[in-house]
Every structure is written in C-alpha cells, then in structure tokens.
Design an enzyme around this catalytic site. Structure first.
Site, PDB file in Angstrom:
ATOM      1  N   LYS A 193       0.836  -1.211   0.000  1.00  0.00           N
ATOM      2  CA  LYS A 193       0.000   0.000   0.000  1.00  0.00           C
ATOM      3  C   LYS A 193       0.870   1.259   0.000  1.00  0.00           C
ATOM      4  CE  LYS A 193      -1.662   1.556   4.108  1.00  0.00           C
ATOM      5  NZ  LYS A 193      -1.277   2.956   4.314  1.00  0.00           N
ATOM      6  N   ASN A 194       1.893   1.256   0.839  1.00  0.00           N
ATOM      7  CA  ASN A 194       2.694   2.478   0.994  1.00  0.00           C
ATOM      8  C   ASN A 194       3.643   2.735  -0.175  1.00  0.00           C
ATOM      9  OD1 ASN A 194       1.382   2.947   3.347  1.00  0.00           O
ATOM     10  ND2 ASN A 194       3.122   2.557   4.703  1.00  0.00           N
ATOM     11  N   ARG A 223      -4.395  10.443   5.044  1.00  0.00           N
ATOM     12  CA  ARG A 223      -3.346  11.456   5.089  1.00  0.00           C
ATOM     13  C   ARG A 223      -2.440  11.435   3.865  1.00  0.00           C
ATOM     14  NH1 ARG A 223      -0.803  13.914   8.747  1.00  0.00           N
ATOM     15  NH2 ARG A 223       1.123  13.207   7.809  1.00  0.00           N
ATOM     16  N   CYS A 283      -4.964  12.247  13.364  1.00  0.00           N
ATOM     17  CA  CYS A 283      -5.465  10.881  13.254  1.00  0.00           C
ATOM     18  C   CYS A 283      -5.248  10.228  14.601  1.00  0.00           C
ATOM     19  CB  CYS A 283      -4.746  10.116  12.151  1.00  0.00           C
ATOM     20  SG  CYS A 283      -3.017   9.850  12.518  1.00  0.00           S
ATOM     21  N   ARG A 333       0.601  14.358  13.591  1.00  0.00           N
ATOM     22  CA  ARG A 333       1.184  14.133  12.267  1.00  0.00           C
ATOM     23  C   ARG A 333       1.076  15.344  11.327  1.00  0.00           C
ATOM     24  NH1 ARG A 333      -0.740   8.280  10.254  1.00  0.00           N
ATOM     25  NH2 ARG A 333       1.179   8.250   9.067  1.00  0.00           N
ATOM     26  N   PRO A 334       1.821  16.397  11.631  1.00  0.00           N
ATOM     27  CA  PRO A 334       1.764  17.578  10.768  1.00  0.00           C
ATOM     28  C   PRO A 334       2.426  17.350   9.405  1.00  0.00           C
ATOM     29  CG  PRO A 334       3.459  17.840  12.446  1.00  0.00           C
ATOM     30  CD  PRO A 334       2.791  16.527  12.720  1.00  0.00           C
ATOM     31  N   VAL A 335       2.229  18.306   8.483  1.00  0.00           N
ATOM     32  CA  VAL A 335       2.892  18.223   7.170  1.00  0.00           C
ATOM     33  C   VAL A 335       3.784  19.453   6.962  1.00  0.00           C
ATOM     34  CG1 VAL A 335       1.219  16.715   6.025  1.00  0.00           C
ATOM     35  CG2 VAL A 335       0.823  19.177   6.039  1.00  0.00           C
ATOM     36  N   ASP A 336       4.220  20.050   8.080  1.00  0.00           N
ATOM     37  CA  ASP A 336       5.040  21.261   7.997  1.00  0.00           C
ATOM     38  C   ASP A 336       6.331  21.041   7.205  1.00  0.00           C
ATOM     39  OD1 ASP A 336       5.640  19.549  10.159  1.00  0.00           O
ATOM     40  OD2 ASP A 336       6.830  21.089  11.155  1.00  0.00           O
ATOM     41  N   LEU A 337       6.910  19.853   7.306  1.00  0.00           N
ATOM     42  CA  LEU A 337       8.189  19.611   6.627  1.00  0.00           C
ATOM     43  C   LEU A 337       8.005  19.538   5.114  1.00  0.00           C
ATOM     44  CD1 LEU A 337       9.715  17.008   9.127  1.00  0.00           C
ATOM     45  CD2 LEU A 337      10.042  19.487   9.059  1.00  0.00           C
ATOM     46  N   ASP A 380       5.263   0.471  11.872  1.00  0.00           N
ATOM     47  CA  ASP A 380       4.062  -0.205  11.376  1.00  0.00           C
ATOM     48  C   ASP A 380       3.996  -1.684  11.787  1.00  0.00           C
ATOM     49  OD1 ASP A 380       3.158   2.119  10.284  1.00  0.00           O
ATOM     50  OD2 ASP A 380       3.603   1.608   8.205  1.00  0.00           O
ATOM     51  N   ILE A 432       8.479   7.026  16.880  1.00  0.00           N
ATOM     52  CA  ILE A 432       8.067   7.780  15.681  1.00  0.00           C
ATOM     53  C   ILE A 432       6.762   8.566  15.922  1.00  0.00           C
ATOM     54  CG2 ILE A 432       7.572   7.639  13.204  1.00  0.00           C
ATOM     55  CD1 ILE A 432      10.267   6.445  13.623  1.00  0.00           C
ATOM     56  N   ARG A 435      -8.304  -0.656   5.326  1.00  0.00           N
ATOM     57  CA  ARG A 435      -7.567   0.407   4.638  1.00  0.00           C
ATOM     58  C   ARG A 435      -6.256  -0.117   4.076  1.00  0.00           C
ATOM     59  NH1 ARG A 435      -6.073   5.139   8.129  1.00  0.00           N
ATOM     60  NH2 ARG A 435      -4.865   5.400   6.240  1.00  0.00           N
TER      61      ARG A 435
HETATM   62  C1  UD1 Z   1       4.593   6.830   6.500  1.00  0.00           C
HETATM   63  C2  UD1 Z   1       3.764   5.602   6.295  1.00  0.00           C
HETATM   64  C3  UD1 Z   1       3.270   5.075   7.622  1.00  0.00           C
HETATM   65  C4  UD1 Z   1       4.431   4.866   8.577  1.00  0.00           C
HETATM   66  C5  UD1 Z   1       5.300   6.113   8.660  1.00  0.00           C
HETATM   67  C6  UD1 Z   1       6.562   5.895   9.457  1.00  0.00           C
HETATM   68  C7  UD1 Z   1       2.791   5.953   4.108  1.00  0.00           C
HETATM   69  C8  UD1 Z   1       1.588   6.271   3.304  1.00  0.00           C
HETATM   70  N1  UD1 Z   1       2.647   5.945   5.426  1.00  0.00           N
HETATM   71  O1  UD1 Z   1       3.742   7.824   7.093  1.00  0.00           O
HETATM   72  O2  UD1 Z   1       2.596   3.846   7.391  1.00  0.00           O
HETATM   73  O3  UD1 Z   1       3.932   4.571   9.862  1.00  0.00           O
HETATM   74  O4  UD1 Z   1       5.693   6.541   7.353  1.00  0.00           O
HETATM   75  O5  UD1 Z   1       7.314   4.848   8.915  1.00  0.00           O
HETATM   76  O6  UD1 Z   1       3.838   5.676   3.558  1.00  0.00           O
HETATM   77  N2  UD1 Z   1       6.415  14.688  10.751  1.00  0.00           N
HETATM   78  C9  UD1 Z   1       6.381  16.037  11.047  1.00  0.00           C
HETATM   79  N3  UD1 Z   1       6.186  16.930  10.029  1.00  0.00           N
HETATM   80  C10 UD1 Z   1       6.027  16.543   8.735  1.00  0.00           C
HETATM   81  C11 UD1 Z   1       6.086  15.165   8.432  1.00  0.00           C
HETATM   82  C12 UD1 Z   1       6.271  14.264   9.460  1.00  0.00           C
HETATM   83  O7  UD1 Z   1       6.495  16.433  12.208  1.00  0.00           O
HETATM   84  O8  UD1 Z   1       5.855  17.401   7.867  1.00  0.00           O
HETATM   85  C13 UD1 Z   1       6.605  13.708  11.839  1.00  0.00           C
HETATM   86  C14 UD1 Z   1       5.379  12.811  12.042  1.00  0.00           C
HETATM   87  O9  UD1 Z   1       4.417  13.423  12.869  1.00  0.00           O
HETATM   88  C15 UD1 Z   1       6.026  11.597  12.686  1.00  0.00           C
HETATM   89  C16 UD1 Z   1       7.399  11.517  11.993  1.00  0.00           C
HETATM   90  O10 UD1 Z   1       7.637  12.811  11.459  1.00  0.00           O
HETATM   91  O11 UD1 Z   1       6.209  11.807  14.059  1.00  0.00           O
HETATM   92  C17 UD1 Z   1       7.501  10.524  10.870  1.00  0.00           C
HETATM   93  O12 UD1 Z   1       6.375  10.654  10.032  1.00  0.00           O
HETATM   94  P1  UD1 Z   1       6.410  10.289   8.485  1.00  0.00           P
HETATM   95  O13 UD1 Z   1       7.592   9.443   8.173  1.00  0.00           O
HETATM   96  O14 UD1 Z   1       6.221  11.538   7.711  1.00  0.00           O
HETATM   97  O15 UD1 Z   1       5.099   9.403   8.355  1.00  0.00           O
HETATM   98  P2  UD1 Z   1       4.178   9.342   7.112  1.00  0.00           P
HETATM   99  O16 UD1 Z   1       5.004   9.609   5.904  1.00  0.00           O
HETATM  100  O17 UD1 Z   1       2.947  10.139   7.340  1.00  0.00           O
END
Ligand code: UD1
Length: 427
Positions: free
Chosen positions: A22-23, A93, A117, A122-126, A314, A336, A406
């Site tokens: 899926k990922n 997400r 969630c 789980r922000p997307v700021d980065l 995961d 994480i 999912r």
């Molecule tokens: C992806 C996987 C998810 C897995 C996770 C960690 C997909 C679709 N999902 O989720 O199954 O559990 O990797 O291996 O591939 N973070 C920030 N700001 C950001 C982005 C991330 O603070 O802009 C933080 C997150 O809150 C978290 C950490 O970074 O604490 C890692 O998250 P991230 O690797 O981005 O997870 P996803 O890509 O959402």
C-alpha cells in the site's frame, strides 16, 4: 459496521501470496500526475486506501482503466482540477502526496490539510517548508494548503531545485519532494532522506518514466530535474508489502505455525527479521519468498521503532501482541508517533499484561488470552488484535475492521486459507 469473528486458538500453516505494498502504491499513483503519457501499474493491492487514492485522481480528471490484479493505467494528460478536497484527504493522510506532483507539473495545487489521526497530530510542515525552499509560495487558508509557483519572472511556473535537509526522517515528505524534484529546474538534493524500500520503489518507477534520480535507499537523494516525464515503457510492479508480510510472519510465530510468504524479502525487514529470530522463530529465505515457523517457546525481545533500516513502527503493535506469549518481560519503545499504543488497553481486555509508561510499553508473558469483544483504533492496531485473537481461547470479536481494510487485502480470507477460523460479520 464490519467486524472479524475469530475462534481460537489456532495454528496457521501454508503459503500465502503477499499483496503489493500500500505504501509504495500510493506514491506510485501520485507519480502518474507528473506524466503527459499513461502510467501503468501492476500489483496494486485491493485495499480501501488505494481506492481512495484512485478516486482522488479520478476527481481531478485522470483517466483510469483496468482493475487490480490486472494492470491499472492512469492517464493524466488532461487534468481538470488541481485540488484535493477535504472529504477524501480526511480519510487518508497520504493524499498529501499529490501536492508535489501537481505543483511541479502545473505550478499550483490546493490540497486540504490532513488534520489529526488516532496515532497523533502528524503535521505536514516539513513538506511545506521543502516546497517553499524550492520556490513555491504556500498559504494555509480555510483548512487548505494553497501552493503555487510564480508564472512571471525567472521561475515561469516551475519549481527550482534546492537542497532540502529534513530535520527528522519523513517517509511521505521524502516522497513528495522526490516527486516534485523530477520536474524542477536544476538539481535537488534531499538530505536525511527516508531510506525505506517504498522510497526506492518510487525512485525506480520515476526513473522508468525518464526522471534522473540517484542515491535512493541512502540518506542523500539527488534529483536532476527534467522538462517532462513520459509514461512507463512497461507496467511497474509495485513491491511486495513488507508490513503485510511481517504481520503474517507474526501470525506464524504467535500460533507456533509455519507459513511461506510468497514475494516477501527479508532484506526489506532486517530489524523485524532479527527480532523474530531472537524471539525463537525460524525465518529463512525460500524459493520465491520467506518461510517463518516456530516450534520452541517464545522468548521476550525488546524492540524500539526507528526509520528504516530500524524496526518499523508499522509492526510495533503486532510485536506487542506477539510478546504477550513470550516467557518474561519485553520492552516495546515507540519513537516515531506520540500516541501509538492504543492497542495496549484492548490487548489487556483479552488478558494480556501490558503497562505503558510514556513511549515505552512493558509486556509480560506468557498470558493465557481469552476471547472478548475489542475495538480496533487504527490500521496496525487492528492487526495486533487479530493476532491476539488467533491465540485467545474462544471467540474474539474485533470491531471497526474498516481500519484494517484500509491496508490489508482480504485478511479474513488469507488467514482462513492458512487454517484460522476468521469470518467477517456485522458487529
Ligand atoms: C509513513 C507511512 C506510515 C508509517 C510512517 C513511518 C505511508 C503512506 N505511510 O507515514 O505507514 O507509519 O511513514 O514509517 O507511507 N512529521 C512532522 N512533520 C512533517 C512530516 C512528518 O512532524 O511534515 C513527523 C510525524 O508526525 C512523525 C514523523 O515525522 O512523528 C515521521 O512521520 P512520516 O515518516 O512523515 O510518516 P508518514 O510519511 O505520514
């Protein structure tokens, strides 16, 4: 609402074809937005998140044809909209993965903010900071991320290559920037990039579409932007789902079973395979896959989640379920996500001994689990409850299985084919 009814205890044995990941499939579908010609994908898993992603692209005007397990073709040559609406993004997400491709190819995108969630904020700021570094202007208005690249001046609607250093490893963040960088003007270097096999799979797909990517699988990814991407010369087969494989490997280990996972690769799960071996399971490569069995007792083994090649978050919930059957106390540390122990309280309802202190869970076993009604809170937590249900005495009802659907393809059928008694019921 659908639930799983499990009659335990049981022992699983036999062989199983692992679905596509899926990922890896989600960013692969997003990649189709970059190309002016059709992108063909094989082995898309039949799971709800993939259906959501296909709906998202189809709503933008991407023409889709074919249904998995056959080849699915996505043609984004004519796009009607560059918007990802709240209704779809809130359920998944990973929809944020369309932001990079839209911005790179069309110079603009409007994507709903994903929001929280169950497992954390789980922000997307980065992601946003990276696109700003590449020359995009980003505003968050009325719950939407609105990003665009100036059409006047030197940019002329195109992102500019930049050095993006992530302060922490982010998987979809890395993928989003990788996708966008393929069409940026100049070279983009992603430092502290995610090394997950799903990123490597995406890089391979993009390369087959004409992108210039090097360093995939290492912490430094270098992307030399090109003017346009073509379609896939032949269908790209999405890599096998290592998390699904790990979940069924845990099923073999917890039930004292013997399962061959066709398509699984041990090298995609080094820390998990090592932990499984230390816990007393036999894990060996075999023709076309990985064979996992256990005949001796389970030993307690500590795990701490970390970015790849560390222990995957995961598979953290599934490990906790497994450790309820090990003789002694093990520590499960989640680094994480801030709130990823929701399964602990449900496992306790089945008779497990789990104590949570901050980011650490202490699991003491072996516990005699007894069937009960439990409620799934998120995708991987659901899998942990199913694993516990396989060894619990009597009937376990796992409610809210939509979380599980999912990301797991027909889990009740796959487990039944291995000899478990699992059925989908209303509950
Ligand atoms: C992806 C996987 C998810 C897995 C996770 C960690 C997909 C679709 N999902 O989720 O199954 O559990 O990797 O291996 O591939 N973070 C920030 N700001 C950001 C982005 C991330 O603070 O802009 C933080 C997150 O809150 C978290 C950490 O970074 O604490 C890692 O998250 P991230 O690797 O981005 O997870 P996803 O890509 O959402």
């Amino acid at each position: 609402m659908d639930a799983f009814l499990i009659s335990g205890p049981c022992r699983v044995s036999g062989s199983l074809a692992v679905s596509g990941a899926k990922n890896a499939a989600l960013p692969a579908i997003a990649a189709a937005l970059l190309a002016e010609r059709p992108v063909a994908l094989d082995r898309l898993p039949p799971v709800a998140d993939i259906r959501t992603m296909k709906r998202l692209l189809s709503g933008m005007g991407v023409a889709l044809s074919g249904e998995a397990p056959a080849t699915v073709t996505l043609d984004a040559s004519r796009l009607a909209s560059t918007e990802a609406p709240y209704d779809l993004v809130r359920t998944m997400r990973a929809s944020i993965l369309v932001l990079g491709p839209l911005l790179a190819r069309f110079g603009e995108a409007r994507v709903s903010l994903p929001g929280g969630c169950a497992i954390g904020v789980r922000p997307v700021d980065l992601h946003i900071l990276a696109f700003e570094a590449m020359g995009a202007r980003v505003a968050v208005e009325k719950g939407y991320i609105h990003a665009h690249v100036s059409r006047v001046g030197p940019q002329r609607g195109r992102l500019t290559g930049a050095t993006v250093r992530f302060p922490q490893v982010t998987v979809t963040g890395t993928e989003n920037v990788l996708l966008a960088a393929t069409l940026a003007r100049g070279v983009t270097t992603i430092e502290n990039a995610a090394c997950e096999p799903e990123v490597v799979d995406l890089a391979a797909l993009l390369s087959s579409m004409g992108a210039r990517v090097s360093g995939a699988g290492t912490p430094t990814l270098v992307v030399e932007g090109v003017d346009a991407l073509h379609g896939t010369p032949q269908p790209h087969a999405v890599l096998a789902d290592r998390i699904e494989a790990g979940t069924y490997a845990a099923a073999a280990a917890i039930t004292g079973g013997d399962v061959t996972l066709l398509g699984a690769r041990g090298e995609d799960l080094p820390a998990f395979v090592a932990a499984l071996g230390a816990a007393g399971a036999d894990v060996a490569p075999c023709d076309g896959g990985l064979r996992v069995s256990r005949s001796g007792p389970l030993r307690p083994v500590d795990v701490e989640t970390a970015p790849h090649p560390g222990y995957p978050t995961d598979l953290q919930a599934q490990w906790m379920a497994l450790m309820t059957q090990a003789g002694g106390t093990s520590r499960v540390v989640e680094t994480i996500f801030e709130n990823r122990f929701l399964h602990a309280a449900e496992l306790v309802r089945l008779g497990a001994q789990v104590r949570v202190e901050g980011h650490t869970a202490f699991v003491t076993g072996p516990s005699r689990l007894e069937g009960a009604t439990v409620t799934a809170s998120d995708l991987r937590a659901s899998a942990a409850l199913v694993l516990a249900g396989l060894v619990a005495e009597g009937e376990t009802l796992v409610r809210r299985i939509y979380h599980l659907d999912r990301g797991y393809a027909a889990m009740e059928q796959k487990l039944s084919s291995l000899g478990a008694r699992v059925s989908r019921v209303e509950g």
